[in-house]
Design a protein around this motif. Structure first.
Motif, mmCIF file in Angstrom:
data_model
loop_
_atom_site.group_PDB
_atom_site.id
_atom_site.type_symbol
_atom_site.label_atom_id
_atom_site.label_comp_id
_atom_site.label_asym_id
_atom_site.label_seq_id
_atom_site.Cartn_x
_atom_site.Cartn_y
_atom_site.Cartn_z
ATOM 1 N N ASN A 44 0.850 -1.205 0.000
ATOM 2 C CA ASN A 44 0.000 0.000 0.000
ATOM 3 C C ASN A 44 0.880 1.248 0.000
ATOM 4 O O ASN A 44 1.845 1.330 0.770
ATOM 5 C CB ASN A 44 -0.875 0.069 1.259
ATOM 6 N N GLY A 45 0.520 2.188 -0.851
ATOM 7 C CA GLY A 45 1.233 3.476 -0.838
ATOM 8 C C GLY A 45 2.596 3.447 -1.498
ATOM 9 O O GLY A 45 3.349 4.415 -1.424
ATOM 10 N N GLY A 47 3.315 3.523 -4.619
ATOM 11 C CA GLY A 47 3.393 4.422 -5.773
ATOM 12 C C GLY A 47 2.875 3.787 -7.059
ATOM 13 O O GLY A 47 3.091 4.330 -8.152
ATOM 14 N N LYS A 48 2.164 2.681 -6.948
ATOM 15 C CA LYS A 48 1.685 1.969 -8.150
ATOM 16 C C LYS A 48 0.664 2.818 -8.909
ATOM 17 O O LYS A 48 0.815 3.061 -10.104
ATOM 18 C CB LYS A 48 1.036 0.621 -7.752
ATOM 19 N N THR A 49 -0.381 3.243 -8.195
ATOM 20 C CA THR A 49 -1.436 4.007 -8.873
ATOM 21 C C THR A 49 -0.887 5.316 -9.431
ATOM 22 O O THR A 49 -1.229 5.713 -10.554
ATOM 23 C CB THR A 49 -2.612 4.272 -7.901
ATOM 24 N N THR A 50 -0.010 5.972 -8.677
ATOM 25 C CA THR A 50 0.585 7.231 -9.155
ATOM 26 C C THR A 50 1.329 6.989 -10.464
ATOM 27 O O THR A 50 1.218 7.765 -11.420
ATOM 28 C CB THR A 50 1.545 7.797 -8.079
ATOM 29 N N ASN A 304 4.496 4.952 4.719
ATOM 30 C CA ASN A 304 3.115 5.335 5.021
ATOM 31 C C ASN A 304 2.645 4.819 6.370
ATOM 32 O O ASN A 304 1.559 5.170 6.824
ATOM 33 C CB ASN A 304 2.172 4.794 3.946
HETATM 34 N N1 LIG Z 1 -2.653 13.615 -5.006
HETATM 35 C C1 LIG Z 1 -1.840 13.271 -4.017
HETATM 36 N N2 LIG Z 1 -1.404 14.159 -3.117
HETATM 37 C C2 LIG Z 1 -0.554 13.826 -2.115
HETATM 38 N N3 LIG Z 1 -0.062 12.574 -1.931
HETATM 39 C C3 LIG Z 1 -0.460 11.626 -2.798
HETATM 40 C C4 LIG Z 1 -1.361 11.928 -3.873
HETATM 41 N N4 LIG Z 1 -1.561 10.770 -4.579
HETATM 42 C C5 LIG Z 1 -0.830 9.805 -3.961
HETATM 43 N N5 LIG Z 1 -0.165 10.334 -2.891
HETATM 44 C C6 LIG Z 1 0.751 9.600 -1.988
HETATM 45 O O1 LIG Z 1 1.711 8.944 -2.791
HETATM 46 C C7 LIG Z 1 2.010 7.659 -2.237
HETATM 47 C C8 LIG Z 1 1.782 6.617 -3.290
HETATM 48 O O2 LIG Z 1 0.375 6.457 -3.478
HETATM 49 P P1 LIG Z 1 -0.235 5.448 -4.558
HETATM 50 O O3 LIG Z 1 -1.718 5.586 -4.495
HETATM 51 O O4 LIG Z 1 0.437 5.656 -5.851
HETATM 52 O O5 LIG Z 1 0.225 4.056 -3.940
HETATM 53 P P2 LIG Z 1 -0.232 2.579 -4.338
HETATM 54 O O6 LIG Z 1 1.022 1.781 -4.471
HETATM 55 O O7 LIG Z 1 -1.140 2.623 -5.518
HETATM 56 O O8 LIG Z 1 -1.004 2.150 -3.029
HETATM 57 P P3 LIG Z 1 -2.320 1.225 -2.810
HETATM 58 O O9 LIG Z 1 -1.845 -0.161 -3.053
HETATM 59 O O10 LIG Z 1 -2.642 1.476 -1.376
HETATM 60 O O11 LIG Z 1 -3.357 1.689 -3.778
HETATM 61 C C9 LIG Z 1 1.141 7.500 -0.991
HETATM 62 O O12 LIG Z 1 1.907 7.826 0.151
HETATM 63 C C10 LIG Z 1 0.029 8.506 -1.221
HETATM 64 O O13 LIG Z 1 -0.471 8.994 0.015
#
Ligand SMILES: Nc1ncnc2c1ncn2[C@@H]1O[C@H](COP(=O)(O)OP(=O)(O)OP(=O)(O)O)[C@@H](O)[C@H]1O
Length: 309
Positions: A44-45, A47-50, A304
């Motif tokens: 979680n967190g 950075g995958k979705t980003t 996180n």
């Molecule tokens: N718009 C935003 N503003 C500030 N922080 C952000 C934003 N989008 C994502 N983050 C932060 O960037 C980090 C990566 O988030 P992301 O959603 O990319 O993770 P993830 O790997 O997809 O997690 P998950 O498996 O929980 O979906 C996290 O700490 C999140 O809080």
């Protein structure tokens, strides 16, 4: 044609994203090949979705590039026919599954006939006239997939597609994605767990805290095949294996782990050495342990979690 411009190839190069002072993605580089299913993994967190949002042109990278067939998403001449994506299941709850897809089809310039074809393809034609707000998690996943497939895209990007699917749904998804990869499409799926997608993916990219920690084909990640042997005479067996050029290690309890996939070789070697064998089996790589080792190493401890700073 440069390497990046191979149709369907995804190339992420030096990708970086900061939100204020927070580095969500740091200097990330990887390649995703057509005809293969690639797992994009991290806790979680991580950075995958980003990263996927940058790939799909939904947010701008702070630096670096993400291209599909050599072009950034925003520069693709026919984006919906090139890339289909399902990020977060975002449906109008009162809209039927069919109408949800109709809206997407109209926006993408895709003929309306594709809508019912896609509902069939993902196995939910009976739910076509039901409000999407009443869909189960698994049905929502399938509707998301139908939306991603509308434009018959070369590249499919799916965020956590196995989430909420029952075992039958997961098996269906695996066969579905395998079929699409067999047609030469590029499939990129994200997940929290390596063990969840180990039977689905060909390649993996593992990230922690926005950085790549490991990537490569699944066979490489699994490592060399091993055989586990329980015997009351480990010392003698190890000697006999060494004489045959087979490397091995012995646990304190006397269990022998031989570095080979050849069960018969181990059985024959034990027989020839007069060593009794109580158990002989192929050892599966512990992918869950490997994933935690990679993503929870002290330098990768999840930023996180823990106390507020
Ligand atoms: N718009 C935003 N503003 C500030 N922080 C952000 C934003 N989008 C994502 N983050 C932060 O960037 C980090 C990566 O988030 P992301 O959603 O990319 O993770 P993830 O790997 O997809 O997690 P998950 O498996 O929980 O979906 C996290 O700490 C999140 O809080």
């Amino acid at each position: 044609m440069t390497d990046d411009a191979v149709p369907g190839r995804i190339v992420v190069s030096g990708l970086h994203k900061t939100f204020g002072h927070f580095e969500a993605v740091t200097d990330l580089s990887f390649t995703v090949e057509p005809g293969r299913i690639t797992g994009f993994l991290g806790p979680n967190g991580a950075g995958k979705t980003t990263t996927l949002r940058m790939l799909l042109g939904l947010i701008h990278p702070t630096r670096g590039t993400a291209t599909i067939g050599g072009a950034r998403y925003v520069d693709l001449p026919h984006p919906t026919q090139t890339v289909g994506a399902s990020l977060e299941a975002n449906f109008h709850p009162g809209r039927t599954g069919r109408n949800h897809l109709r809206v997407l089809a109209a926006a993408g310039g895709i003929p309306d006939e594709r809508v019912d074809e896609m509902l069939h393809l993902v196995g939910i034609p009976a739910a076509a006239n039901k409000a999407a707000g009443g869909y189960s998690m698994g049905m929502r996943q399938r509707l998301g997939l139908a939306g991603a497939m509308l434009g018959d895209p070369q590249v499919l990007v799916l965020d956590e597609p196995a989430n909420g699917l029952d075992p039958e749904g997961i098996r269906w998804l695996r066969q579905f994605l395998r079929h699409l990869a067999g047609e030469g499409r590029t499939i990129l799926i994200s997940s929290h767990l390596l063990s969840e997608v180990e039977h689905t993916v060909d390649d993996v990219v593992i990230i922690a805290n926005g950085r790549s920690v490991r990537s490569g084909p699944m066979e490489e990640i699994r490592g060399e095949p091993k055989v586990l042997v329980r015997t009351p005479n480990a010392g003698l067996l190890v000697e006999a294996l060494t004489a045959r050029g087979v490397q091995s290690a012995t646990d304190p309890d006397g269990t022998v782990h031989a570095v080979t996939g050849d069960l018969a070789l181990i059985g024959d070697t034990a027989l020839a050495a007069g060593v009794a064998v109580h158990e002989l089996r192929t050892e599966q790589a512990d992918l869950e342990a490997l994933f935690f080792e990679l993503t929870e190493a002290p330098e990768n401890a999840n930023r996180n979690l823990g106390a507020a700073s």
